[in-house]
Structures are given as structure tokens and as C-alpha cells.
Design an enzyme around this catalytic site. Structure first.
Site, PDB file in Angstrom:
ATOM      1  N   ARG A 278       0.843  -1.188   0.000  1.00 52.52           N
ATOM      2  CA  ARG A 278       0.000   0.000   0.000  1.00 52.52           C
ATOM      3  C   ARG A 278       0.884   1.247   0.000  1.00 52.52           C
ATOM      4  O   ARG A 278       1.692   1.446   0.895  1.00 52.52           O
ATOM      5  CB  ARG A 278      -0.883   0.002   1.243  1.00 52.52           C
ATOM      6  CG  ARG A 278      -1.914   1.108   1.142  1.00 52.52           C
ATOM      7  CD  ARG A 278      -3.281   0.571   1.361  1.00 52.52           C
ATOM      8  NE  ARG A 278      -3.610   0.480   2.758  1.00 52.52           N
ATOM      9  CZ  ARG A 278      -4.796   0.796   3.228  1.00 52.52           C
ATOM     10  NH1 ARG A 278      -5.724   1.231   2.414  1.00 52.52           N
ATOM     11  NH2 ARG A 278      -5.068   0.670   4.482  1.00 52.52           N
TER      12      ARG A 278
ATOM     13  N   THR B 297      -0.774   7.657  -1.408  1.00 51.08           N
ATOM     14  CA  THR B 297      -2.044   7.568  -2.153  1.00 51.08           C
ATOM     15  C   THR B 297      -3.015   6.565  -1.500  1.00 51.08           C
ATOM     16  O   THR B 297      -4.206   6.573  -1.812  1.00 51.08           O
ATOM     17  CB  THR B 297      -1.791   7.081  -3.593  1.00 51.08           C
ATOM     18  OG1 THR B 297      -1.274   5.746  -3.521  1.00 51.08           O
ATOM     19  CG2 THR B 297      -0.794   7.972  -4.315  1.00 51.08           C
TER      20      THR B 297
ATOM     21  N   ASP C 260      -3.152 -11.296  12.839  1.00 53.79           N
ATOM     22  CA  ASP C 260      -2.420 -11.178  11.574  1.00 53.79           C
ATOM     23  C   ASP C 260      -2.168 -12.575  10.997  1.00 53.79           C
ATOM     24  O   ASP C 260      -1.387 -13.360  11.534  1.00 53.79           O
ATOM     25  CB  ASP C 260      -1.092 -10.456  11.828  1.00 53.79           C
ATOM     26  CG  ASP C 260      -0.389 -10.107  10.528  1.00 53.79           C
ATOM     27  OD1 ASP C 260      -0.087  -8.934  10.306  1.00 53.79           O
ATOM     28  OD2 ASP C 260      -0.133 -11.043   9.708  1.00 53.79           O
TER      29      ASP C 260
ATOM     30  N   ASP D 174       1.483 -13.496  10.109  1.00 50.87           N
ATOM     31  CA  ASP D 174       2.286 -13.793  11.300  1.00 50.87           C
ATOM     32  C   ASP D 174       1.915 -15.148  11.893  1.00 50.87           C
ATOM     33  O   ASP D 174       2.791 -15.902  12.329  1.00 50.87           O
ATOM     34  CB  ASP D 174       2.087 -12.697  12.357  1.00 50.87           C
ATOM     35  CG  ASP D 174       2.801 -11.404  11.993  1.00 50.87           C
ATOM     36  OD1 ASP D 174       3.690 -11.442  11.118  1.00 50.87           O
ATOM     37  OD2 ASP D 174       2.464 -10.359  12.576  1.00 50.87           O
TER      38      ASP D 174
HETATM   39  C1  PRP Z   1      -3.240  -9.202   4.861  1.00 54.66           C
HETATM   40  C2  PRP Z   1      -4.052 -10.298   4.219  1.00 54.66           C
HETATM   41  C3  PRP Z   1      -4.628  -9.627   2.997  1.00 54.66           C
HETATM   42  C4  PRP Z   1      -4.846  -8.229   3.485  1.00 54.66           C
HETATM   43  C5  PRP Z   1      -6.304  -8.109   3.801  1.00 54.66           C
HETATM   44  O1  PRP Z   1      -2.040  -9.081   4.231  1.00 54.66           O
HETATM   45  O2  PRP Z   1      -3.315 -11.447   3.935  1.00 54.66           O
HETATM   46  O3  PRP Z   1      -3.756  -9.644   1.888  1.00 54.66           O
HETATM   47  O4  PRP Z   1      -4.078  -8.062   4.687  1.00 54.66           O
HETATM   48  O5  PRP Z   1      -6.609  -6.810   4.111  1.00 54.66           O
HETATM   49  P1  PRP Z   1      -7.489  -5.889   3.156  1.00 54.66           P
HETATM   50  O6  PRP Z   1      -8.697  -6.681   2.773  1.00 54.66           O
HETATM   51  O7  PRP Z   1      -7.820  -4.742   4.058  1.00 54.66           O
HETATM   52  O8  PRP Z   1      -6.653  -5.500   1.987  1.00 54.66           O
HETATM   53  P2  PRP Z   1      -0.883  -8.136   4.808  1.00 54.66           P
HETATM   54  O9  PRP Z   1      -0.932  -6.815   4.101  1.00 54.66           O
HETATM   55  O10 PRP Z   1      -0.968  -8.082   6.306  1.00 54.66           O
HETATM   56  O11 PRP Z   1       0.430  -8.833   4.329  1.00 54.66           O
HETATM   57  P3  PRP Z   1       0.993 -10.312   4.672  1.00 54.66           P
HETATM   58  O12 PRP Z   1       0.179 -11.269   3.843  1.00 54.66           O
HETATM   59  O13 PRP Z   1       2.397 -10.243   4.241  1.00 54.66           O
HETATM   60  O14 PRP Z   1       0.851 -10.570   6.153  1.00 54.66           O
HETATM   61  N1  URA Z   2      -4.934  -8.889   7.593  1.00 55.73           N
HETATM   62  C1  URA Z   2      -4.776  -9.831   8.552  1.00 55.73           C
HETATM   63  O1  URA Z   2      -3.786 -10.562   8.555  1.00 55.73           O
HETATM   64  N2  URA Z   2      -5.705  -9.956   9.494  1.00 55.73           N
HETATM   65  C2  URA Z   2      -6.801  -9.183   9.514  1.00 55.73           C
HETATM   66  O2  URA Z   2      -7.640  -9.338  10.421  1.00 55.73           O
HETATM   67  C3  URA Z   2      -6.956  -8.207   8.512  1.00 55.73           C
HETATM   68  C4  URA Z   2      -6.014  -8.088   7.562  1.00 55.73           C
END
Ligand code: PRP
Ligand code: URA
Length: 207
Positions: A102, A106, A198, A201
Site C-alpha cells: 500500500r 495515495t 495477523d 504472522d
Molecule cells: C493481509 C491479508 C490480505 C490483506 C487483507 O495481508 O493477507 O492480503 O491483509 O486486508 P485488506 O482486505 O484490508 O486488503 P498483509 O498486508 O498483512 O500482508 P501479509 O500477507 O504479508 O501478512
Molecule cells: N490482515 C490480517 O492478517 N488480518 C486481519 O484481520 C486483517 C487483515
């Protein structure tokens, strides 16, 4: 359109994922098992070639899914946690990868890795991500696929928030979402409540 698969075995496995005491190994195994179950449901009415097969007792009808028609596209990194489960369902499906981050100014999702089969526009694609929270990542992935001409787009997630489901349903009503839990809400940090915390994690032990 949301397809919520919430039978008793799914609820049982979802509860294990939610439990904060569940360790990385078990979390990964259960996430893969749930992905398998969701995929099984997603393919309930999938097209198949009709033919015949000879059993030791004689000739009978056969039904064959053309695995080459399918692409699994995990969103890095947590989406990778669903891949093994899905490949145990369709071992010859193609695999793409998409990485998104992200942009802090923006707030738009930008792709930083993208490798997919060359003829992806002719395939049925399943985007994989255990968490559908705000829907931002999924929307970005769908947009990239649409730009490339992909017509048949689906999503497999484990946990969905109402906000993420609405975001996809209003922007892309033709995308089918298969989920194992529709949770209550998002918190102020965009985490699904109750969710699992998460997911990346939990899968990879990075916390
Ligand atoms: C998490 C998850 C999704 C996203 C969901 O990824 O695996 O990709 O967040 O959130 P959203 O619907 O609000 O976009 P993260 O960005 O934490 O990265 P990761 O997979 O490396 O943990
Ligand atoms: N990404 C995660 O890993 N957990 C959540 O609950 C939302 C976004």
C-alpha cells in the site's frame, strides 16, 4: 456473490485457527485443510468431460475436470498458506503469484510482484487470501486481472469482513467469493474481529 461454507467440520477448524494458543504448524495445516474444503465446494458444479473408464468389473461413465483450465493466484504473503491445500485438490492447476503493497501517500495498492501463466485471460482464476478485510488487496488483484482480460474470477478466503464483501460485491458483482467465516466487523486498524489476528504472522511465526 458470497458463498459462505459453514458446516460443522468447517466451524471446528475455524475455531482452532481463532484460538490464540494454536501454533504455526497447526495453523498452517488447518488453513490448508480449509482451503481444500472451500475449493471442493467451489468446484461442486464445475464443468467436466464425460467419458468412460474401465473398472476391474467393467466399463462405466467417467467425469474428468480439466485441471489446466484453472489458475490459483495467492496474494503474497498470507495467500501462500492456502496453496498446498488447493494443490492437493487440483495438483495440475497453474499457479500465479501477486505481491501488493500500500502506497502510504495515495493509500492505493501497488503491485510489486506479478507472475502469472501467459494465457491467464482464458482461464478460471481463484485469488487466494485467508483474510478479506477492507477488500483493498482483493480489489487491487481483481482490477489487475480484469485489465489483463480475465473474465472468470473467483476468490477463496477463510475469514471475510462484511466491509470487504460489500466492497467486492458492489465493484465486481460477477466475482464469486468462497469463505469459511463471515465475521462481525473491522477494528480501527482494519483487522477482522474476531478473526485470527495477523494471518501472515500466524502462518509464518513472524511475530
Ligand atoms: C493481509 C491479508 C490480505 C490483506 C487483507 O495481508 O493477507 O492480503 O491483509 O486486508 P485488506 O482486505 O484490508 O486488503 P498483509 O498486508 O498483512 O500482508 P501479509 O500477507 O504479508 O501478512
Ligand atoms: N490482515 C490480517 O492478517 N488480518 C486481519 O484481520 C486483517 C487483515
Amino acid at each position: 456473490m458470497l458463498h459462505l461454507i459453514t458446516n460443522t467440520p468447517v466451524k471446528h477448524k475455524i475455531s482452532i485457527l481463532r484460538d490464540k494458543r494454536t501454533g504455526t504448524k497447526e495453523f498452517r495445516e488447518i488453513a490448508g485443510e480449509l482451503a481444500y474444503i472451500l475449493c471442493y465446494e467451489a468446484f461442486r458444479n464445475a464443468p467436466c468431460a464425460h467419458g468412460s473408464v474401465e473398472s476391474p468389473m467393467g466399463l462405466t461413465a467417467s467425469y474428468t475436470i480439466d485441471e489446466n483450465e484453472y489458475v490459483f493466484l495467492p496474494i503474497l504473503r498470507a495467500g501462500l498458506g492456502l496453496v498446498d491445500g488447493l494443490l492437493s485438490f487440483l495438483p495440475n492447476a497453474k499457479l500465479g503469484h501477486i505481491g501488493l503493497y500500500r502506497d502510504e501517500e495515495t493509500l492505493q495498492h501497488v503491485k510489486d510482484y506479478y507472475k502469472v501463466p501467459r494465457d491467464i485471460e482464458r482461464k478460471t482464476v481463484f485469488i487466494l487470501d485467508p483474510m478479506l478485510a477492507t477488500g483493498g488487496s482483493a480489489l487491487a488483484a481483481i482490477e489487475i486481472l480484469k485489465e489483463q482480460g480475465v473474465k472468470d474470477i473467483n476468490m477463496i478466503c477463510l475469514f471475510a469482513a462484511p466491509e470487504g464483501v460489500s466492497a467486492i460485491e458492489s465493484a465486481y458483482p460477477d466475482v464469486d467469493i468462497y469463505a469459511a467465516a463471515l465475521d462481525e466487523r473491522l477494528n480501527d486498524s482494519g483487522y477482522i474481529v474476531p478473526g485470527v489476528g495477523d494471518a501472515g504472522d500466524r502462518l509464518y511465526g513472524t511475530k
